[in-house]
Motif scaffolding. Sequence first.
Motif, PDB file in Angstrom:
ATOM      1  N   LEU A 116       0.840  -1.196   0.000  1.00  0.00           N
ATOM      2  CA  LEU A 116       0.000   0.000   0.000  1.00  0.00           C
ATOM      3  C   LEU A 116       0.874   1.244   0.000  1.00  0.00           C
ATOM      4  N   TYR A 117       0.498   2.206  -0.843  1.00  0.00           N
ATOM      5  CA  TYR A 117       1.241   3.468  -0.891  1.00  0.00           C
ATOM      6  C   TYR A 117       0.270   4.631  -1.102  1.00  0.00           C
ATOM      7  N   ASN A 118      -0.005   5.370  -0.040  1.00  0.00           N
ATOM      8  CA  ASN A 118      -0.827   6.586  -0.091  1.00  0.00           C
ATOM      9  C   ASN A 118      -2.230   6.359  -0.657  1.00  0.00           C
ATOM     10  N   ARG A 119      -2.838   5.216  -0.327  1.00  0.00           N
ATOM     11  CA  ARG A 119      -4.185   4.930  -0.842  1.00  0.00           C
ATOM     12  C   ARG A 119      -5.084   4.355   0.255  1.00  0.00           C
ATOM     13  N   LYS A 124       6.839   0.255   6.704  1.00  0.00           N
ATOM     14  CA  LYS A 124       8.260   0.170   6.399  1.00  0.00           C
ATOM     15  C   LYS A 124       8.663   1.338   5.511  1.00  0.00           C
ATOM     16  N   GLU A 125       9.957   1.579   5.413  1.00  0.00           N
ATOM     17  CA  GLU A 125      10.447   2.618   4.510  1.00  0.00           C
ATOM     18  C   GLU A 125      10.139   2.252   3.070  1.00  0.00           C
ATOM     19  N   ASN A 126       9.923   3.271   2.267  1.00  0.00           N
ATOM     20  CA  ASN A 126       9.557   3.052   0.874  1.00  0.00           C
ATOM     21  C   ASN A 126      10.682   2.363   0.104  1.00  0.00           C
ATOM     22  N   ALA A 127      10.341   1.232  -0.532  1.00  0.00           N
ATOM     23  CA  ALA A 127      11.310   0.517  -1.363  1.00  0.00           C
ATOM     24  C   ALA A 127      10.658  -0.049  -2.615  1.00  0.00           C
ATOM     25  N   GLY A 128       9.370   0.227  -2.802  1.00  0.00           N
ATOM     26  CA  GLY A 128       8.685  -0.276  -3.984  1.00  0.00           C
ATOM     27  C   GLY A 128       7.846  -1.502  -3.680  1.00  0.00           C
ATOM     28  N   GLN A 129       6.900  -1.786  -4.584  1.00  0.00           N
ATOM     29  CA  GLN A 129       5.893  -2.807  -4.325  1.00  0.00           C
ATOM     30  C   GLN A 129       6.441  -4.227  -4.272  1.00  0.00           C
ATOM     31  N   GLY A 130       7.462  -4.525  -5.107  1.00  0.00           N
ATOM     32  CA  GLY A 130       8.014  -5.883  -5.089  1.00  0.00           C
ATOM     33  C   GLY A 130       8.609  -6.232  -3.736  1.00  0.00           C
ATOM     34  N   PHE A 131       9.407  -5.339  -3.180  1.00  0.00           N
ATOM     35  CA  PHE A 131      10.049  -5.598  -1.897  1.00  0.00           C
ATOM     36  C   PHE A 131       9.053  -5.500  -0.742  1.00  0.00           C
ATOM     37  N   ALA A 132       7.993  -4.713  -0.908  1.00  0.00           N
ATOM     38  CA  ALA A 132       6.938  -4.684   0.104  1.00  0.00           C
ATOM     39  C   ALA A 132       6.252  -6.049   0.187  1.00  0.00           C
ATOM     40  N   ILE A 187      -1.170  -6.100   5.542  1.00  0.00           N
ATOM     41  CA  ILE A 187      -1.082  -4.826   4.835  1.00  0.00           C
ATOM     42  C   ILE A 187       0.318  -4.271   5.054  1.00  0.00           C
ATOM     43  N   ILE A 188       1.037  -4.036   3.959  1.00  0.00           N
ATOM     44  CA  ILE A 188       2.407  -3.520   4.045  1.00  0.00           C
ATOM     45  C   ILE A 188       2.398  -2.079   3.553  1.00  0.00           C
ATOM     46  N   GLU A 189       2.431  -1.144   4.478  1.00  0.00           N
ATOM     47  CA  GLU A 189       2.468   0.280   4.144  1.00  0.00           C
ATOM     48  C   GLU A 189       3.890   0.638   3.741  1.00  0.00           C
ATOM     49  N   ASP A 190       4.069   0.967   2.470  1.00  0.00           N
ATOM     50  CA  ASP A 190       5.415   1.127   1.910  1.00  0.00           C
ATOM     51  C   ASP A 190       5.869   2.592   1.944  1.00  0.00           C
ATOM     52  N   GLY A 191       6.048   3.108   3.166  1.00  0.00           N
ATOM     53  CA  GLY A 191       6.556   4.471   3.312  1.00  0.00           C
ATOM     54  C   GLY A 191       5.560   5.551   2.948  1.00  0.00           C
ATOM     55  N   SER A 192       4.267   5.269   3.075  1.00  0.00           N
ATOM     56  CA  SER A 192       3.246   6.248   2.701  1.00  0.00           C
ATOM     57  C   SER A 192       3.295   7.492   3.588  1.00  0.00           C
ATOM     58  N   LYS A 193       3.005   8.634   2.983  1.00  0.00           N
ATOM     59  CA  LYS A 193       2.846   9.870   3.744  1.00  0.00           C
ATOM     60  C   LYS A 193       1.442   9.963   4.333  1.00  0.00           C
ATOM     61  N   VAL A 194       0.486   9.348   3.652  1.00  0.00           N
ATOM     62  CA  VAL A 194      -0.886   9.267   4.153  1.00  0.00           C
ATOM     63  C   VAL A 194      -1.153   7.803   4.481  1.00  0.00           C
ATOM     64  N   ARG A 223      10.028  -2.899  -9.062  1.00  0.00           N
ATOM     65  CA  ARG A 223       9.080  -2.272  -9.994  1.00  0.00           C
ATOM     66  C   ARG A 223       9.574  -2.518 -11.413  1.00  0.00           C
ATOM     67  N   LEU A 224       8.884  -1.953 -12.401  1.00  0.00           N
ATOM     68  CA  LEU A 224       9.234  -2.132 -13.813  1.00  0.00           C
ATOM     69  C   LEU A 224       9.223  -3.602 -14.231  1.00  0.00           C
ATOM     70  N   GLY A 225       8.042  -4.218 -14.133  1.00  0.00           N
ATOM     71  CA  GLY A 225       7.889  -5.603 -14.583  1.00  0.00           C
ATOM     72  C   GLY A 225       8.315  -6.641 -13.578  1.00  0.00           C
ATOM     73  N   GLU A 226       8.279  -6.292 -12.301  1.00  0.00           N
ATOM     74  CA  GLU A 226       8.762  -7.215 -11.264  1.00  0.00           C
ATOM     75  C   GLU A 226       7.950  -8.499 -11.200  1.00  0.00           C
ATOM     76  N   ASP A 227       6.632  -8.430 -11.503  1.00  0.00           N
ATOM     77  CA  ASP A 227       5.813  -9.630 -11.419  1.00  0.00           C
ATOM     78  C   ASP A 227       6.093 -10.592 -12.573  1.00  0.00           C
TER      79      ASP A 227
END
Length: 322
Positions: A9-12, A62-70, A35-42, A176-180
Motif C-alpha cells: 500500500l502506498y498513499n491509498r 516500512k520505509e519506501n522501497a517499492g511494491q516488489g520488496f513490500a 497490509i504492508i504500508e510502503d513508506g506512505s505519507k498518508v 518495480r518495472l515488470g517485477e511480477d
Amino acid sequence: MFFSIIIPLYNRPQEIDELLHTLTKQSYLQFEVLIIEDGSKVDAKEIVDSYKDRLDVSYYYKENAGQGFARNYGFERAKGDYFIVFDSDCLIPANYLETVKNYLLEHQLDAYGGPDGAHPSFSPVQKAISYSMTSPFTTGGIRGNKKHIGTFHPRSFNMGISREVWEKTGGFILTRLGEDIEFSIRIHSLGFKIGLIPDAVVYHKRRTDLFQFYKQLHFFGRARINIYKHFPSELKLVHFFPAFFTIFLLLSLFLNLFGSTLAELCNTLLAVYILLIFFHSWKVNKSSKVAFLSIAAAFVQLTAYGLGFMQDFWKRIILRKQ
C-alpha cells in the motif's frame, strides 16, 4: 488450506478500506491479511485497525522501497500455506477464496494467476479502461485470458504462490518495472507448475482517469524492456504491436497533413479499428457511453505503452544505457 493475503500500500487509504470490506464477505474463512504500508505519507493504520474485529489482519509500516520488496516483507511474516497477492485497487468477490481453494485442491498448482473485470459500481471511464486492458483488440487481451499468447505469467494484481515457491525463489528481485513478470519467469524456470484459474476474478479499478492510465501504461511499456534485459527470449513480436500502432498513427497524421494518396488507406484502417472496438465494447458493457470511452482508452493504452517501450528500447538497447 490457510491463505496469507499480502497487499502493498502506498498513499491509498480509501482503496484499502474498500478492499478490506470485500474480504469481510468471503465465504471461505481460513485466511489472514497482511497490509504492508510502503513508506506512505498518508497512512491507513487507523482504517486497517478498524477491521481487526472482522478480519485476521496485520498492519506493517516500512520505509519506501517499492511494491516488489513490500510483498517480500509480507511473505517473510506470513503464516499461510499459500500466499495471495492483490493490488490495493482491487475488489474481491465473496466466492474468490472458495474458488481458489477448490481449484488448487483439484489441480495442485504451485502458482496461479486470475483475470480481472469491471465491477458494476465502476465509473464509465473505469469500465472503459477495464475493457481496454482485457480486449482482444488491444494487447490487454493476453492478460488473464484462457487464450493467452505463449507462456502464462501471473500478474501481481491477482496472483498466488505456494510457501515452497517463496522459499525456493526468495520472492521478488525487482521492486518495480515488470517485477511480477520477472518473478513468474523465475518460477517457471525452477520447474514449478503455474496455471490460470479462470473463475478467480477480481474487480480491478486500475486508474480513474485517462491521464493516470496513460502514465501507468507508459510505465508498463518501459517495464517490458526491463524484462528483456533479464530474459532476452521473453521479448516477443506481440510486445512490439503498441509501438507499431503508435508509429502508424504518427505516419497517418503526417500523410494527412501533406495530402498523400496513402492517407485515405490509413484513415480507412483506423476507422475499421475504431468501429471494432466500439461495437465489441458496446456488446460487452451494454453501454454506448462506455463504448465511446473505450475507443479513447484503447488509443491511450497503445500509444502510452508504445512510447514507453520505444523510449527504453532506444536508451537501453540501442544506446546501451543503464
